[in-house]
Design a protein around this motif. Structure first.
Motif, PDB file in Angstrom:
ATOM      1  N   GLN A   1       0.775  -1.094   0.082  1.00 14.39           N
ATOM      2  CA  GLN A   1      -0.028  -0.025   0.043  1.00 14.39           C
ATOM      3  C   GLN A   1       0.981   1.207   0.104  1.00 14.39           C
ATOM      4  N   MET A   2       0.550   2.254  -0.742  1.00 21.21           N
ATOM      5  CA  MET A   2       1.472   3.370  -0.714  1.00 21.21           C
ATOM      6  C   MET A   2       0.661   4.281   0.098  1.00 21.21           C
ATOM      7  N   LEU A   3       1.607   5.167   0.565  1.00 16.48           N
ATOM      8  CA  LEU A   3       1.553   6.176   2.078  1.00 16.48           C
ATOM      9  C   LEU A   3       0.894   7.188   1.215  1.00 16.48           C
ATOM     10  N   ASP A   4       1.183   7.578   0.046  1.00 14.90           N
ATOM     11  CA  ASP A   4       0.828   8.989  -0.608  1.00 14.90           C
ATOM     12  C   ASP A   4       0.582   8.553  -2.071  1.00 14.90           C
ATOM     13  N   MET A   5      -0.879   9.121  -2.498  1.00 15.53           N
ATOM     14  CA  MET A   5      -1.254   8.896  -3.752  1.00 15.53           C
ATOM     15  C   MET A   5      -1.567  10.084  -4.339  1.00 15.53           C
ATOM     16  N   ASN A   6      -1.089  11.217  -3.882  1.00 12.29           N
ATOM     17  CA  ASN A   6      -1.440  12.675  -4.386  1.00 12.29           C
ATOM     18  C   ASN A   6      -0.324  12.909  -5.352  1.00 12.29           C
ATOM     19  N   PHE A   7      -0.621  12.545  -7.057  1.00 14.32           N
ATOM     20  CA  PHE A   7       0.551  12.954  -7.899  1.00 14.32           C
ATOM     21  C   PHE A   7      -0.310  13.453  -9.079  1.00 14.32           C
ATOM     22  N   PRO A   8      -0.450  14.882  -9.032  1.00 15.40           N
ATOM     23  CA  PRO A   8      -1.318  15.472  -9.980  1.00 15.40           C
ATOM     24  C   PRO A   8      -0.451  15.757 -11.157  1.00 15.40           C
ATOM     25  N   THR A   9       0.869  15.461 -11.054  1.00  9.76           N
ATOM     26  CA  THR A   9       1.706  15.680 -12.349  1.00  9.76           C
ATOM     27  C   THR A   9       1.947  14.485 -13.259  1.00  9.76           C
ATOM     28  N   ILE A  10       1.397  13.317 -12.444  1.00  8.92           N
ATOM     29  CA  ILE A  10       1.820  11.732 -13.102  1.00  8.92           C
ATOM     30  C   ILE A  10       0.633  11.468 -14.199  1.00  8.92           C
ATOM     31  N   ASP A  11       1.038  10.997 -15.259  1.00  8.41           N
ATOM     32  CA  ASP A  11       0.025  10.596 -16.155  1.00  8.41           C
ATOM     33  C   ASP A  11       0.382   9.025 -16.081  1.00  8.41           C
ATOM     34  N   PRO A  12      -0.707   8.134 -15.366  1.00  9.51           N
ATOM     35  CA  PRO A  12      -0.350   6.828 -15.315  1.00  9.51           C
ATOM     36  C   PRO A  12      -0.201   6.100 -16.599  1.00  9.51           C
ATOM     37  N   LYS A  13      -0.279   6.577 -17.733  1.00 13.01           N
ATOM     38  CA  LYS A  13      -0.401   5.931 -19.179  1.00 13.01           C
ATOM     39  C   LYS A  13       1.242   6.159 -19.479  1.00 13.01           C
ATOM     40  N   ASP A  14       1.960   7.232 -19.108  1.00 19.93           N
ATOM     41  CA  ASP A  14       3.103   7.552 -19.409  1.00 19.93           C
ATOM     42  C   ASP A  14       3.724   8.246 -17.996  1.00 19.93           C
ATOM     43  N   PRO A  15       3.983   7.572 -17.170  1.00 18.43           N
ATOM     44  CA  PRO A  15       4.307   8.125 -15.535  1.00 18.43           C
ATOM     45  C   PRO A  15       5.696   8.683 -15.422  1.00 18.43           C
ATOM     46  N   TYR A  16       6.427   8.380 -16.775  1.00 16.12           N
ATOM     47  CA  TYR A  16       7.974   9.067 -16.449  1.00 16.12           C
ATOM     48  C   TYR A  16       8.167  10.483 -17.410  1.00 16.12           C
ATOM     49  N   ALA A  17       7.014  10.697 -18.034  1.00 18.74           N
ATOM     50  CA  ALA A  17       6.855  11.969 -18.743  1.00 18.74           C
ATOM     51  C   ALA A  17       6.762  13.049 -17.663  1.00 18.74           C
ATOM     52  N   LEU A  18       7.749  14.235 -18.189  1.00 23.35           N
ATOM     53  CA  LEU A  18       7.557  15.510 -17.117  1.00 23.35           C
ATOM     54  C   LEU A  18       6.501  16.227 -17.756  1.00 23.35           C
ATOM     55  N   SER A  19       5.627  16.973 -17.044  1.00 29.33           N
ATOM     56  CA  SER A  19       4.735  17.930 -17.503  1.00 29.33           C
ATOM     57  C   SER A  19       5.303  19.049 -17.908  1.00 29.33           C
ATOM     58  N   GLY A  20       4.539  19.800 -18.760  1.00 32.24           N
ATOM     59  CA  GLY A  20       5.281  21.097 -19.156  1.00 32.24           C
ATOM     60  C   GLY A  20       5.794  21.972 -18.379  1.00 32.24           C
ATOM     61  N   GLU A  21       5.165  22.116 -16.975  1.00 30.54           N
ATOM     62  CA  GLU A  21       5.730  23.010 -16.036  1.00 30.54           C
ATOM     63  C   GLU A  21       7.065  22.147 -15.593  1.00 30.54           C
ATOM     64  N   GLU A  22       6.938  20.905 -15.209  1.00 26.98           N
ATOM     65  CA  GLU A  22       8.206  20.215 -14.581  1.00 26.98           C
ATOM     66  C   GLU A  22       9.280  20.456 -15.738  1.00 26.98           C
ATOM     67  N   GLU A  23       9.036  20.282 -17.052  1.00 29.00           N
ATOM     68  CA  GLU A  23      10.100  20.478 -18.000  1.00 29.00           C
ATOM     69  C   GLU A  23      10.907  21.674 -18.050  1.00 29.00           C
ATOM     70  N   GLU A  24       9.766  22.803 -17.850  1.00 26.74           N
ATOM     71  CA  GLU A  24      10.387  24.165 -17.883  1.00 26.74           C
ATOM     72  C   GLU A  24      11.331  24.279 -16.482  1.00 26.74           C
ATOM     73  N   VAL A  25      10.585  23.987 -15.395  1.00 27.09           N
ATOM     74  CA  VAL A  25      11.442  24.037 -14.103  1.00 27.09           C
ATOM     75  C   VAL A  25      12.947  23.516 -14.224  1.00 27.09           C
ATOM     76  N   MET A  26      13.038  22.195 -14.930  1.00 26.33           N
ATOM     77  CA  MET A  26      14.186  21.652 -14.962  1.00 26.33           C
ATOM     78  C   MET A  26      15.230  22.247 -15.846  1.00 26.33           C
ATOM     79  N   GLU A  27      14.596  22.769 -17.072  1.00 27.64           N
ATOM     80  CA  GLU A  27      15.480  23.539 -17.954  1.00 27.64           C
ATOM     81  C   GLU A  27      16.206  24.692 -17.399  1.00 27.64           C
ATOM     82  N   ARG A  28      15.182  25.429 -16.398  1.00 25.01           N
ATOM     83  CA  ARG A  28      15.958  26.664 -15.528  1.00 25.01           C
ATOM     84  C   ARG A  28      16.820  26.286 -14.781  1.00 25.01           C
ATOM     85  N   LEU A  29      16.550  25.101 -13.943  1.00 19.45           N
ATOM     86  CA  LEU A  29      17.647  24.879 -12.977  1.00 19.45           C
ATOM     87  C   LEU A  29      18.619  24.238 -13.608  1.00 19.45           C
TER      88      LEU A  29
END
Length: 651
Positions: free
Chosen positions: A352-380
């Protein structure tokens, strides 16, 4: 070959253009060979604890106190010796305190100047005048040299030295002189510093430690897995960037990034607040935090912690799929989650997972970064690769560092030599080539450098990914465990999933045949060599001994990091190797710099002699001595060429 040798001797003659100059250099080098070897100081797993590190550096793991004891014996009380040691460690701060309480500063200056001069004489005695001269502080170089050099031609030496000291006091330069000569003593008691890995993470000041090391007189660094993580982040590797930020967030040290390196975390913070505004982030509690942090700051840290962790798990899944040669498919976790049931299946068992609040995860493609996550990583990435101070620190690691070092019959590495259960060297395949033992270390070292310097884009990208691999691969000599259970520790309550099984190396450290094999693998004679190791804290409070295999292996990670001190019971080991032998030093926790100055409370340390030599070791017995003998042999060939007429003198 003869033509090549002649050309080499002609180049050498540019440096020593006459028989007289070549002869003088031979005599000088021969004299150096017969001096006592310099003191080597070994420190590991500092983990950002800059105050304790700075103090141990100042006291040379007790070397300064030993010099004071040698000079003054029973002629000074313990209190006087402690006060003198504190003055050497913190001269400016100590003098400010003295001036508030001392009625006759002239007498105080006079007494302490004489004492400091005697200690500096003893510290300088094992070096050539030339080497001491190079170490002298610029402003007082001539005066200090006069005071610490014996002058046979002076009849009344006491009067001569007394006149110099009184002049220093009379013209108001006593404090500057005391600070300068104290710095010289610190410089001379330790000839060379070895950092056996892990400068970064957990503690609040790795950047301060790196600033200090930038100007250290003689240094080498064996990279730890945490150091390589930051090297990868500085090179722009996303998995390393995410891990470095996550660890800073977890230990409440985001100011290392923002204040220490000027890396802008606002895009990440803004994203985290939007995505996890109503999320309590209970799985992402901070470690080692006191009550001084505000509620608002705590909530911000928790959200940043969760946001960057989710990004990390996505990015790492991408690396695993991109780099099939890493054989780390089991570390891709997000596709194993059942997002409807809120469970994950690992090794055939459902949890059982202790946390399932993953608003940015697409279950069909769970490793894909959302557009905002991609932008955050590019800036970092731009922030990390564009940070001038961080890049300077990483260049120091590259110039002074390696994955291992063989020095003066000692083998230094941070982690382990990956082994199989039977003690044989574990074979590792990377990019179509198989490595083991030393060849694995050498290959990984090369790839780290490719990640910074290669002109081939694919090689450079592979080098960057290798830095992430070194951080957490089961086959990495700097990690040495079957997995890094970061995901499991955050999201699963079952302790069985948190277990990180160590490489067989660690249970075979007492096996002499295995240790002999390791030493031979790195070209060392097993009967007389030593291994100096860090990485895994030695739990002294449970009776664990840092000295393994009948004294041939020393694991000197004793818990410099405050996060480990509950487990270890002490605050770190250091090692001293001087002309008399090897001494292991165990340190009690460091109170504070202020306490060390106000109460003259040095770190309480206990030392154990690992090896005492029958005859004092000389420079000629060291690796430097071998090089000096080679230079002497070359110069003797030059002399022969001058005398045979093969090469003409140039003056």
């Amino acid at each position: 070959m003869k033509n090549l040798e002649t050309r080499y001797l002609e180049r050498l003659s540019d440096l020593y253009p006459t028989i007289a100059e070549a002869s003088t250099e031979i005599i000088n080098l021969q004299a150096i060979l017969n001096l006592p070897k310099g003191t080597e100081h070994f420190i590991t797993d500092v983990h950002g604890e800059y105050e304790a590190f700075a103090h141990v550096l100042k006291n040379g793991s007790g070397s300064v106190r030993r010099k004071i004891d040698e000079v003054f014996g029973n002629t000074l009380s313990s209190k006087e010796k402690r006060s003198l040691a504190t003055l050497i460690y913190y001269p400016k701060e100590k003098m400010e305190i003295v001036k508030k309480n001392e009625d006759n500063m002239e007498d105080w200056y006079k007494v302490n100047l004489y004492r400091l001069i005697e200690v500096s004489k003893r510290a300088a005695s094992k070096y050539t005048r030339s080497k001491v001269r190079k170490a002298l502080p610029k402003d007082f170089a001539y005066v200090i040299e006069e005071l610490i050099t014996e002058k046979a031609e002076v009849n009344d030496k006491e009067s001569y030295y007394n006149e110099i000291i009184m002049t220093i006091i009379r013209i108001g330069r006593a404090e500057g002189f005391i600070a300068a000569i104290s710095s010289l003593i610190q410089r001379l008691v330790v000839d060379h510093l070895h950092i056996v890995g892990d400068i970064y993470d957990r503690g609040p000041g790795p950047h301060i430690i790196m600033d200090k090391l930038m100007n250290y007189h003689s240094l080498d660094i064996q990279w730890g897995n945490h150091d390589v993580l930051w090297m990868g982040a500085a090179a722009g590797q996303w998995g390393c960037i995410a891990n470095a930020i996550r660890i800073c967030a977890r230990y409440g040290n985001l100011d290392i990034l923002e204040d220490g390196y000027g890396i802008n975390l606002l895009p990440l913070a803004s994203f985290a607040i939007r995505m996890y505004e109503t999320d309590p982030c209970t799985c992402f509690a901070l470690k080692g935090q006191d009550d001084t942090i505000s509620r608002a700051e705590m909530e911000m840290n928790l959200r940043i912690h969760k946001a960057i962790s989710v990004i990390q798990f996505k990015v790492e899944g991408q690396i695993v799929r991109r780099q099939k040669d890493f054989h780390m498919e089991d570390r891709g976790m997000l596709h194993r989650i059942d997002y409807e049931k809120g469970t994950i299946t690992l090794d055939g068992k459902e949890y059982q997972m202790l946390d399932m609040n993953f608003p940015t995860i697409d279950p069909k493609d769970p490793y894909a970064l959302s557009g905002e996550e991609e932008e955050v990583m590019e800036r970092l990435e731009r922030a990390f690769t564009g940070c001038e101070k961080l890049q300077e620190h990483m260049q120091l690691l590259l110039r002074k560092g390696n994955l291992y070092k063989v020095h003066n019959n000692n083998l230094l590495y941070h982690g382990c030599v990956p082994l199989n259960e039977d003690g044989s060297l574990r074979e590792v395949t990377l990019f179509g080539h198989t490595f083991r033992g030393r060849s694995l270390y050498d290959a990984l070292d090369r790839y780290v450098r490719k990640g910074f310097f290669s002109l081939d884009e694919q090689e450079r990208e592979n080098g960057k990914d290798i830095m992430w691999y070194i951080w957490l691969s089961p086959d990495s000599p700097l990690f040495g465990k079957d997995k890094m259970a970061t995901f499991e520790r955050y999201f699963l309550a079952e302790k069985e999933t948190h277990v990180e099984k160590k490489n067989p190396y660690y249970k075979l450290l007492e096996d002499e045949e295995v240790i002999d094999q390791v030493m031979r693998e790195f070209g060392l004679p097993p009967e007389s060599a030593y291994i100096v190791n860090g990485h895994v804290p030695v739990k002294s409070k449970n009776g664990e001994n840092p000295v393994k295999c009948n004294g041939r292996v020393m694991v000197i990670d004793g818990g410099f990091s405050k996060a480990y001190q509950k487990e270890t019971g002490i605050a770190g080991y250091t090692l001293i190797y001087n002309s008399y032998g090897l001494r292991l030093v165990a340190h009690e926790p460091f109170e504070s710099t202020e306490g060390a100055i106000q109460r003259e409370s040095d770190i309480h340390s206990e030392s154990v002699i690992i090896k005492r030599v029958m005859e004092r070791r000389l420079v000629g017995d060291t690796d430097a001595g071998k090089e000096l003998r080679e230079r002497i042999a070359d110069l003797e060939e030059l002399l022969a060429a001058y005398r045979s007429g093969e090469i003409k003198e140039k003056r």
